[in-house]
Design an enzyme around this catalytic site. Structure first.
Site, PDB file in Angstrom:
ATOM      1  N   HIS A  83     -32.154 -27.785  18.473  1.00 21.42           N
ATOM      2  CA  HIS A  83     -32.532 -27.968  17.073  1.00 21.42           C
ATOM      3  C   HIS A  83     -33.940 -28.539  16.999  1.00 21.42           C
ATOM      4  CE1 HIS A  83     -31.953 -32.388  17.046  1.00 21.42           C
ATOM      5  NE2 HIS A  83     -30.925 -32.151  17.860  1.00 21.42           N
ATOM      6  N   ASP A 143     -32.117 -32.447  22.272  1.00 21.05           N
ATOM      7  CA  ASP A 143     -31.992 -31.483  21.163  1.00 21.05           C
ATOM      8  C   ASP A 143     -31.137 -30.275  21.564  1.00 21.05           C
ATOM      9  OD1 ASP A 143     -33.613 -33.086  19.633  1.00 21.05           O
ATOM     10  OD2 ASP A 143     -35.389 -31.795  19.767  1.00 21.05           O
ATOM     11  N   ASP A 167     -17.732 -24.204   7.980  1.00 21.81           N
ATOM     12  CA  ASP A 167     -19.011 -23.742   8.541  1.00 21.81           C
ATOM     13  C   ASP A 167     -19.330 -24.371   9.902  1.00 21.81           C
ATOM     14  OD1 ASP A 167     -19.348 -22.244   6.252  1.00 21.81           O
ATOM     15  OD2 ASP A 167     -20.872 -23.533   5.371  1.00 21.81           O
ATOM     16  N   GLU A 216      -0.184   4.280  -1.003  1.00 20.00           N
ATOM     17  CA  GLU A 216      -1.183   5.366  -0.977  1.00 20.00           C
ATOM     18  C   GLU A 216      -1.786   5.587  -2.364  1.00 20.00           C
ATOM     19  OE1 GLU A 216      -3.800   6.623  -0.005  1.00 20.00           O
ATOM     20  OE2 GLU A 216      -2.938   7.417   1.834  1.00 20.00           O
ATOM     21  N   ASN A 217      -3.101   5.611  -2.349  1.00 18.89           N
ATOM     22  CA  ASN A 217      -3.883   5.683  -3.587  1.00 18.89           C
ATOM     23  C   ASN A 217      -3.526   4.544  -4.523  1.00 18.89           C
ATOM     24  OD1 ASN A 217      -5.303   8.055  -2.862  1.00 18.89           O
ATOM     25  ND2 ASN A 217      -3.464   9.242  -3.345  1.00 18.89           N
ATOM     26  N   ASP A 270       0.865  -1.178   0.000  1.00 16.35           N
ATOM     27  CA  ASP A 270       0.000   0.000   0.000  1.00 16.35           C
ATOM     28  C   ASP A 270       0.899   1.224   0.000  1.00 16.35           C
ATOM     29  OD1 ASP A 270      -1.822   2.011   0.304  1.00 16.35           O
ATOM     30  OD2 ASP A 270      -2.994   0.983   1.859  1.00 16.35           O
ATOM     31  N   GLY A 300      -4.188   4.208   5.106  1.00 17.43           N
ATOM     32  CA  GLY A 300      -3.474   5.402   5.569  1.00 17.43           C
ATOM     33  C   GLY A 300      -4.396   6.509   6.011  1.00 17.43           C
ATOM     34  N   ASP A 301      -5.569   6.598   5.355  1.00 16.58           N
ATOM     35  CA  ASP A 301      -6.530   7.661   5.681  1.00 16.58           C
ATOM     36  C   ASP A 301      -7.582   7.178   6.672  1.00 16.58           C
ATOM     37  OD1 ASP A 301      -7.871   5.874   4.123  1.00 16.58           O
ATOM     38  OD2 ASP A 301      -8.369   7.291   2.517  1.00 16.58           O
ATOM     39  N   HIS A 340     -23.395 -22.887  10.259  1.00 23.55           N
ATOM     40  CA  HIS A 340     -24.100 -21.747   9.660  1.00 23.55           C
ATOM     41  C   HIS A 340     -24.159 -21.941   8.155  1.00 23.55           C
ATOM     42  CE1 HIS A 340     -20.503 -19.546   8.063  1.00 23.55           C
ATOM     43  NE2 HIS A 340     -19.906 -20.227   9.018  1.00 23.55           N
TER      44      HIS A 340
END
Ligand code: AHR
Length: 512
Positions: free
Chosen positions: A429, A448, A501, A235-236, A233, A310-311, A476
């Site tokens: 469940h 359950d 998961d 910047e920009n 990185d 950075g920002d 999930h």
């Protein structure tokens, strides 16, 4: 090889880097750690951050500080021995029955370049005053050298910074840096960085940063495959090579423990990476500054960031374990010796149980699938799902995602999970989906609502087998929660991502 053998090898490696000969000795020498190796190579660390271990053979101070929710007091977390591994048991006992955030990541270099909660800049963070969130101190459990440790888990909105550093490269001065990340935890938000940034937390133009980036955002540069990539990185722009966009030599890098390196000097910079558990480093780029304006010469400002752009862009995700910044451009040979030290350190996924799966303990359960690693099991009335929870979430959202571990209602060798804010109601469940229901004391309810923990099926955290459908685990799927088998007739039994998961990191409860 035993630790003593490793120590001798690493000391010899450091001496090799320094070009000096040492006689074999039986005396107990301090282990040569990454910053000793950089110093021997003539490029000393000017910042050294880790929540897992000492980065100097003689370091014996605090690694980081945590603050607990129950009384807002803080505790420094140090080492088991000088030059050794973190004393995570101190965190576990201090944070027992409550939740903790990481407030300070100390600088081991002696320059006080510590990292603390990032202030607002070009963008505000979600915490009070526009600051970024602090990391949940228990969200990234691992072991290092067989010792329990925690990484810095950066959920979107989390960030650390130091805008008033000492000795960090500015302008076009040479520097190097490495970090160890969780290569399976990333996103496409801007920008999970570690390294050199602006001192006012704002975008001060091309070339005002030089940081390691890790993730799969393609808005700027990218490499081969689907990512994530290690990039710089500057910047920009996140750069994967000399071109602003695609560079064919920067491969997808997703080792569970990933060594990531960026270094720069006048009109020359490199990206290197490797598996932090074994093997050496590959060079993904080594050449001139990007062929875009503003990056040669560089205008580095010398602040240090972790987990943000950075920002103060703060929509990125990742996990950090250790990292350093150097003065001077490290040689490849020096970095190769550091990589040998890293692989010998013994990074491994978190141990089963995490010490929190004990009846009476309040916990939260975080998903580990890359899509969803900031989501926790939560309820809204009877409906159970996963949802993003951060330290800025409302107290209702936090308590909905908090559970009290109970001895299994149907089998005391297993566990049940009682809602933190709806006493007497448990996860159970019904038709293979999880709901929050009041305990009706029937045998069916108790079965359950009983789940048997085991090591996480993807190597992280824990998986929870249903007591009465033992091949089905809490999973999930599309942000709903089921008991799912690995393959089957239901959509939520899909084999793809099943192991991820059904694996959950057990953290201190969002509501202690
Ligand atoms: O260079 C990419 C990002 O652009 C920087 O991290 C941030 O300061 C700006 O938004």
């Amino acid at each position: 090889m035993g630790m003593r053998g490793r120590a001798a090898l690493l000391t010899a490696a450091a001496a090799l880097v320094a070009g000096i000969a040492i006689a074999p000795t039986t005396a107990q020498a301090a282990t040569s750690q990454p910053c000793d190796i950089y110093a021997a190579g003539g490029t000393p660390c000017v910042a050294a951050h880790s929540t897992t271990r000492a980065l100097y053979g003689t370091y014996n101070g605090a690694l980081y500080q945590v603050r607990r929710a129950s009384d807002n007091t803080t505790r420094d977390i140090g080492l088991l021995s000088a030059g050794g591994y973190v004393d995570a048991a101190t965190q576990d006992s201090f944070c027992s029955g409550t939740s903790c955030v990481i407030t300070i990541i100390y600088d081991q270099s002696g320059r006080n370049n510590r990292l603390t909660q990032a202030p607002p800049g070009g963008f505000n963070g979600p915490a009070a005053g526009g600051y970024d969130n602090l990391a949940d101190a228990t969200a990234a459990p691992i072991t290092v050298g067989g010792h329990k440790a925690y990484g810095v888990f950066v959920a979107p909105g989390t960030g650390y910074r130091n805008n008033n550093t000492n000795g960090v490269a500015t302008g076009d001065q040479p520097e190097g840096m490495y970090a160890i990340f969780d290569g399976t935890h990333y996103n496409a938000g801007c920008c999970f960085d570690y390294g050199n940034a602006e001192r006012n937390s704002r975008d001060n133009g091309n070339g005002t940063m030089e940081a390691i980036y890790f993730g799969n955002i393609k808005a700027w540069g990218y490499g081969t495959g689907n990512g994530p990539w290690v990039m710089a990185d500057l910047e920009n722009g996140l750069f994967s090579g000399v071109n602003p966009g695609y560079n064919a030599n920067d491969p997808t890098a997703n080792h569970r423990f990933l060594t990531a390196i960026v270094k720069g000097e006048p009109n020359h910079w490199s990206i290197r990476a490797g598996n932090a558990q074994s093997g050496g480093l590959s060079t993904h780029y080594n050449g001139a500054r990007p062929n875009a304006s503003g990056y040669n010469p560089m205008k580095k400002e010398g602040a240090i960031i972790l987990g943000i752009g950075g920002d103060n862009s703060n929509s990125s995700a990742g996990t950090f374990y250790e990292g350093v910044m150097t003065s001077g451009y490290p040689s490849d040979a020096t970095e190769n010796s550091v990589q040998a030290n890293i692989t010998a350190a013994g990074y491994a996924p978190g141990s089963s149980g995490n010490g929190l799966l004990t009846p009476g303990t309040n916990i939260s359960l975080r998903a580990t699938t890359a899509c969803c690693a900031t989501r926790y099991i939560t309820h809204s009335g009877a409906t159970v799902s996963t949802a993003v929870v951060t330290s800025s979430s409302s107290s209702t959202d936090k308590s909905n995602a908090s559970w009290t571990v109970r001895a299994g209602l149907a089998d005391s060798a297993c566990l049940s999970f009682e809602s933190r804010n709806t006493a007497g109601s448990f996860l159970r469940h019904q038709n293979y989906q999880l709901y929050l229901r009041a305990n009706d004391n029937t045998a069916l309810f108790k079965s359950d609502a009983t789940f048997c923990p085991q090591s996480g099926r993807n190597g992280q955290g824990n998986s929870f087998a249903s007591q009465n459908f033992s091949t089905r685990y809490i999973r999930h799927y599309n942000n709903n929660v089921y008991i799912a088998s690995n393959g089957g007739s239901n959509a939520f039994d899909a084999t793809a991502l099943w192991a991820d998961d059904v694996s959950w990191v057990v953290t201190g409860a969002w509501t202690p």
